[in-house]
Design a protein around this motif. Structure first.
Motif, PDB file in Angstrom:
ATOM      1  N   MET A  25       0.847  -1.195   0.000  1.00 34.42           N
ATOM      2  CA  MET A  25       0.000   0.000   0.000  1.00 34.42           C
ATOM      3  C   MET A  25       0.878   1.240   0.000  1.00 34.42           C
ATOM      4  N   VAL A  26       0.906   1.918  -1.143  1.00 32.93           N
ATOM      5  CA  VAL A  26       1.761   3.097  -1.339  1.00 32.93           C
ATOM      6  C   VAL A  26       0.941   4.373  -1.241  1.00 32.93           C
ATOM      7  N   GLY A  27      -0.232   4.393  -1.888  1.00 30.63           N
ATOM      8  CA  GLY A  27      -1.087   5.569  -1.844  1.00 30.63           C
ATOM      9  C   GLY A  27      -1.610   5.804  -0.439  1.00 30.63           C
ATOM     10  N   LEU A  28      -1.638   7.071  -0.024  1.00 28.12           N
ATOM     11  CA  LEU A  28      -2.064   7.413   1.342  1.00 28.12           C
ATOM     12  C   LEU A  28      -3.581   7.513   1.390  1.00 28.12           C
ATOM     13  N   LEU A  29      -4.201   6.544   2.042  1.00 25.63           N
ATOM     14  CA  LEU A  29      -5.652   6.540   2.192  1.00 25.63           C
ATOM     15  C   LEU A  29      -6.089   7.594   3.216  1.00 25.63           C
ATOM     16  N   PRO A  30      -7.302   8.121   3.079  1.00 26.60           N
ATOM     17  CA  PRO A  30      -7.809   9.041   4.103  1.00 26.60           C
ATOM     18  C   PRO A  30      -7.892   8.351   5.458  1.00 26.60           C
ATOM     19  N   ALA A  31      -7.825   9.143   6.510  1.00 25.95           N
ATOM     20  CA  ALA A  31      -7.977   8.582   7.853  1.00 25.95           C
ATOM     21  C   ALA A  31      -9.387   8.026   8.034  1.00 25.95           C
ATOM     22  N   GLY A  32      -9.508   7.000   8.877  1.00 29.52           N
ATOM     23  CA  GLY A  32     -10.813   6.451   9.187  1.00 29.52           C
ATOM     24  C   GLY A  32     -11.087   5.138   8.480  1.00 29.52           C
ATOM     25  N   PRO A  33     -12.236   4.522   8.771  1.00 31.41           N
ATOM     26  CA  PRO A  33     -12.597   3.228   8.166  1.00 31.41           C
ATOM     27  C   PRO A  33     -12.690   3.320   6.644  1.00 31.41           C
ATOM     28  N   GLN A  34     -12.320   2.223   5.980  1.00 33.00           N
ATOM     29  CA  GLN A  34     -12.357   2.152   4.522  1.00 33.00           C
ATOM     30  C   GLN A  34     -13.221   0.964   4.089  1.00 33.00           C
ATOM     31  N   PRO A  35     -14.121   1.170   3.114  1.00 35.67           N
ATOM     32  CA  PRO A  35     -14.978   0.071   2.649  1.00 35.67           C
ATOM     33  C   PRO A  35     -14.244  -0.857   1.695  1.00 35.67           C
ATOM     34  N   VAL A  36     -13.500  -1.801   2.270  1.00 38.44           N
ATOM     35  CA  VAL A  36     -12.670  -2.720   1.491  1.00 38.44           C
ATOM     36  C   VAL A  36     -12.998  -4.150   1.914  1.00 38.44           C
ATOM     37  N   ASP A  37     -13.061  -5.070   0.969  1.00 41.54           N
ATOM     38  CA  ASP A  37     -13.333  -6.475   1.293  1.00 41.54           C
ATOM     39  C   ASP A  37     -12.043  -7.130   1.794  1.00 41.54           C
ATOM     40  N   ILE A  38     -11.702  -6.829   3.033  1.00 45.44           N
ATOM     41  CA  ILE A  38     -10.443  -7.293   3.603  1.00 45.44           C
ATOM     42  C   ILE A  38     -10.444  -8.800   3.834  1.00 45.44           C
ATOM     43  N   SER A  39     -11.613  -9.437   3.791  1.00 40.26           N
ATOM     44  CA  SER A  39     -11.659 -10.886   3.975  1.00 40.26           C
ATOM     45  C   SER A  39     -10.853 -11.616   2.910  1.00 40.26           C
ATOM     46  N   LEU A  40     -10.661 -10.980   1.759  1.00 38.08           N
ATOM     47  CA  LEU A  40      -9.865 -11.593   0.696  1.00 38.08           C
ATOM     48  C   LEU A  40      -8.422 -11.817   1.144  1.00 38.08           C
ATOM     49  N   ALA A  41      -7.927 -10.942   2.011  1.00 37.56           N
ATOM     50  CA  ALA A  41      -6.553 -11.102   2.492  1.00 37.56           C
ATOM     51  C   ALA A  41      -6.417 -12.373   3.323  1.00 37.56           C
ATOM     52  N   VAL A  42      -7.504 -12.762   4.003  1.00 32.96           N
ATOM     53  CA  VAL A  42      -7.482 -13.968   4.823  1.00 32.96           C
ATOM     54  C   VAL A  42      -7.648 -15.211   3.957  1.00 32.96           C
TER      55      VAL A  42
END
Length: 351
Positions: A271-288
């Motif tokens: 992750m290079v791009g700086l995301l805004p602070a706070g929760p992000q709507p991302v399907d993080i389950s894919l990482a698992v």
């Protein structure tokens, strides 16, 4: 000497060309004549929003940290190169914070109390170097290798950000890059993303696919070594790539979501791009479920020296990322263009 023209931000939308007095260097500071400065995304954020992420503008501040120039007067304490030396600038000052928050000793970019030229993260703000004449600590100065022009070296700071990001993908024990023979996907082909393409090519990537919403960044990415490009790619197109390493350079949650989908099972997402602070709507389950490795990348450390050497010997080709150069007197036009990715890559100011 010419007037000391400088680019100063006062508030959202209030960018001014001002004339400053000549700086008076301290014992550990050299007097520099700045030749070129690259307009960074953070400079654009201060201009458009009066803030860059959580760094909120509270006083007038000189912008600029992507600068190169010539030493006019060496530091009195002997810490800088001699007068007449052409140099690039490492804009960071690492230091611990008042609370003693721990950080790895070998990774000064993570120092919680550190400062960066042209940053409103702290108050008083850390003034930048978008000025014809500046005084900077000798420890920030890096002598340019013989034969490397200032104009080509002007891209060294963002290229170092890209180099650091690529190294976050991991190095083999023998010092070689894990990218040797790898299939690489870059989400977001703005200046940093395109430079990630260039560095990944230098460090041995076999296949390089760049993705962006605009045609201009993809053209630049191809010039820098991308073997394939996708404009406004669909989720299905990204999912079919199965990249060994994905670099997320858009700084948007949708880009991170695509990065997770574009990585092969067991792959890595940087992750290079700086995301805004706070929760992000991302399907993080894919990482698992895909057992992905996620790595952040923040600024850089000693990579600047490697980048300067690679630019000088030709192993890193980065010039195509610079699309326009404006005299500092036309800084408003330069900022307008730099903020339009359909028409520009990296835009330089010439001082």
């Amino acid at each position: 000497m010419d007037a000391n023209l400088a680019v100063q931000i006062h508030a959202k939308g209030d960018l001014r060309l001002v004339e400053l007095p000549m700086p008076e260097p301290g014992p550990d500071e050299a007097l520099l004549q700045i030749a070129y400065g690259g307009i960074c995304g953070s400079d654009l954020h201060y201009w458009r929003h009066g803030a860059a992420g959580q760094s909120i503008l509270r006083e007038p501040m000189l912008l600029g940290h992507e600068v190169v120039g010539t030493v006019l007067e060496a530091a009195a304490d002997g810490s800088s190169p001699a007068a007449g030396t052409q140099v690039a600038i490492h804009p960071a000052t690492p230091r611990a914070d008042a609370d003693g928050t721990p950080y790895p000793a070998g990774r000064p970019n993570l120092a919680p109390g550190g400062t960066y030229l042209g940053s409103a993260a702290r108050f008083p703000h850390t003034q930048g170097a978008f000025a014809r004449y500046v005084a900077l600590p000798g420890r920030m100065l890096r002598r340019l290798p013989d034969g490397l022009p200032l104009r080509s070296a002007a891209i060294a700071e963002p290229a170092s950000v890209a180099w650091h990001a690529v190294e976050q993908a991991g190095l083999r024990p023998d010092g070689g890059s894990v990218l040797g023979g790898a299939k690489v996907l870059v989400i977001g082909a703005g200046p940093i993303g395109s430079l990630v393409v260039a560095v990944a090519r230098t460090l041995g990537a076999r296949e390089l696919i760049a993705v962006d919403l605009q045609a201009k960044p993809l053209q630049i990415a191809r010039e820098l070594g991308a073997t394939g490009t996708l404009q406004a790619a669909t989720e299905d197109q990204i999912s079919a790539i199965h990249a060994d390493v994905v670099f997320e350079s858009s700084g948007h949650h949708s880009g991170l979501d695509l990065a997770l989908r574009g990585a092969t099972r067991g792959g890595k997402v940087v992750m290079v791009g700086l995301l805004p602070a706070g929760p992000q709507p991302v399907d993080i389950s894919l990482a698992v479920s895909r057992e992905l490795q996620l790595a952040g990348s923040f600024r850089f450390n000693g990579e600047l020296d490697r980048v300067l050497g690679a630019l000088a010997d030709g192993s890193l080709r980065a010039d195509p990322v610079v699309t326009q150069v404006f005299p500092v007197a036309q800084m408003l036009e330069a900022f307008e263009l730099a903020g339009d990715p359909s028409r520009s890559g990296k835009v330089l100011l010439e001082f």
